[in-house]
Design an enzyme around this catalytic site. Structure first.
Site, PDB file in Angstrom:
ATOM      1  N   GLY A   1       0.826  -1.203   0.000  1.00  0.00           N
ATOM      2  CA  GLY A   1       0.000   0.000   0.000  1.00  0.00           C
ATOM      3  C   GLY A   1       0.859   1.251   0.000  1.00  0.00           C
ATOM      4  N   SER A   2       0.370   2.268   0.676  1.00  0.00           N
ATOM      5  CA  SER A   2       1.020   3.581   0.598  1.00  0.00           C
ATOM      6  C   SER A   2       2.370   3.661   1.300  1.00  0.00           C
ATOM      7  CB  SER A   2       0.086   4.654   1.162  1.00  0.00           C
ATOM      8  OG  SER A   2      -1.029   4.820   0.323  1.00  0.00           O
TER       9      SER A   2
END
Length: 485
Positions: free
Chosen positions: A218-219
């Protein structure tokens, strides 16, 4: 001597020669390999005739051998079984040694390692009973406990590192298990426990911190994308980048959107530092396409992606796909598509930034100790690579501090301590809640600890989970435990 007898003699001589070669090969060249087979019961039975070395954390044994009156003269005990199950692994008469230090360092613990040759000779000459070496680990007991309590009943993993040395300060994977179920001398009970553990839907035997089905980061992967941008020389932390509410990717019908479907700044523009602070998807997706797939892969490789490490357990290599097109690259730049990683790898990313750009090789065994706890061997910190320049590391640190001060990671704030961090909320299956991530290090200016936390399927928060809210407090508790030790 007639011809038939000569031929028969030659055949007999050849057969004896083959027998000599075969027996010599088995007894010498192949002996070690045969002895090391997990299902070699003769070797296992012989190992139970000598005391197996202890595994030590903070001066206390988390695995030790206790004398018995049975045929198996030593019983393996795990005083803090579930807390350290994936660190110790198990030592079983039925299934051998595996799952952690027990398997990875079996030769040292059993006393069969070549490193202990001279000690074995000394024991033989003095009449001492042979004893395996003990291993002192790098684990910080307070950090391990904080990670375990933080995860609680949630599935996931936590890894903490010393950024300057690579020493592993915490390694927790949930669900855990009790190694004593496999080390018991009750063979029937062990044979029942093994298939039950294998069939358990939570996969408790898998050490999620270094192996298993790897996670999309993810981020948190935006740190790698930001690093690639800064290292290119084209961008600084204050560079202006696109930040629209949605981004139309080439050849893709549905646009990529920010989590709140709002622009990341006035006129659909923002700065790189602000984009990381608020975790702007469109900015980093756009940045990824500008940099290109190979730049992302190369930068990830400098942090350790693609490398199979031993700590001493084997850690599965994290990966960024090859041959990505533009939409794939945009998704990869925000830690989606087919990017896969371990918590260990993401802890290495955070640690490298905190360590001025240098990646240190992670390790779990600090010292090998003799029967009187004298040092036989000691680990030396080893530099793995230079991920980024010191200038890039400083800029990334400033950007990560803003994430915790005023961005998506405020839940990881520690009073009186500058914390650098990055949140991640990773989509991984249609209809499933996202994995919650947080990576960090502290103190930001001179880090003593770097942490990576992943909580599967949003943990207790489910579909409402975010990396900052779910994983951030766990990382905070681990950092505090190390800083207060």
């Amino acid at each position: 001597m007639n011809s038939p007898i000569r031929r028969l003699s030659a055949i007999a001589a050849a057969l004896f020669f083959c027998l000599l070669v075969s027996s010599s090969w088995i007894q010498f060249a192949a002996a070690k390999k045969i002895n090391d087979l997990p299902d070699n019961k003769r070797t296992l039975l012989a190992s139970y005739n000598r005391e197996r070395g202890s595994i030590l954390v903070g001066g206390e044994a988390i695995a030790r051998s206790v004398a018995t009156d049975g045929e198996l003269k030593w019983d393996r005990r795990y005083p803090m079984a579930q807390l350290y199950s994936h660190v110790t692994g198990y030592y079983s008469y039925v299934y051998g040694a595996g799952g952690g230090i027990e398997g990875a360092e079996d030769e040292l613990l059993s006393g069969r390692s070549d490193k202990l040759f001279y000690r074995r000779v000394s024991d033989l000459l003095t009449g001492k009973d042979p004893v395996g070496a003990s291993l002192e680990l790098t684990i910080n007991p307070a950090a391990q406990t904080a990670a375990d309590r933080g995860l609680g009943t949630q599935r996931g993993a936590v890894v903490a590192l010393d950024p300057k040395t690579g020493a592993i300060l915490a390694m927790v994977s949930h669900p855990a298990y009790d190694p004593a179920e496999l080390s018991s001398h009750d063979i029937g009970a062990v044979e029942k426990a093994w298939p039950r553990l294998l069939k358990d839907e939570g996969d408790p035997l898998i050490n999620r911190s270094i192996a298993g089905d790897l996670y999309p980061p993810g981020s948190t992967f935006k740190l790698v994308t930001a690093a690639a941008a800064l290292e290119s020389g084209t961008y600084t932390q204050n560079s202006t980048v696109p930040g629209p509410a949605t981004l139309q990717l080439p050849g893709v019908a549905a646009p990529l959107a920010n989590h709140d479907r709002a622009p990341c700044g006035p006129n659909d523009k923002t700065t790189l530092i602000h984009a990381l602070e608020i975790s702007c998807n469109t900015a980093f997706a756009s940045l990824g396409m500008q940099l290109g797939a190979e730049a992302l892969r190369e930068q990830a490789g400098k942090f350790g992606f693609g490398q199979t490490l031993t700590v001493p357990m084997r850690a599965t290599a994290s990966s960024v796909p090859a041959n990505m097109n533009e939409p794939n690259t945009a998704q990869a730049a925000i830690g989606q598509y087919d990017v896969r990683t371990t918590p260990l790898q993401m802890a290495m990313v955070a640690a490298a930034i905190g360590n001025g750009g240098e990646v240190m090789k992670p390790y779990l065994v600090r010292r090998v100790l003799g029967s009187q706890l004298q040092t036989i061997d000691e680990a030396t910190p080893e530099r793995l690579s230079e991920a980024v320049s010191t200038s890039t590391a400083r800029q990334l640190t400033t950007m990560m501090k803003d994430v915790v001060t005023s961005g998506t990671g405020t839940a990881a704030q520690i009073a009186g301590v500058d914390v650098a961090g990055k949140t991640g909320t990773a989509q991984h299956a249609k209809g499933a809640a996202p994995h919650a991530w947080f990576v960090s290090f502290a103190p930001a200016a001179d880090p003593k600890v770097a942490v990576a936390v992943v909580v599967e399927d949003g943990g207790n928060a489910g579909s409402e989970a975010s990396g900052g809210a779910v994983a951030g407090p766990i990382a905070k508790s681990v950092m505090e435990a190390v800083l207060n030790s």
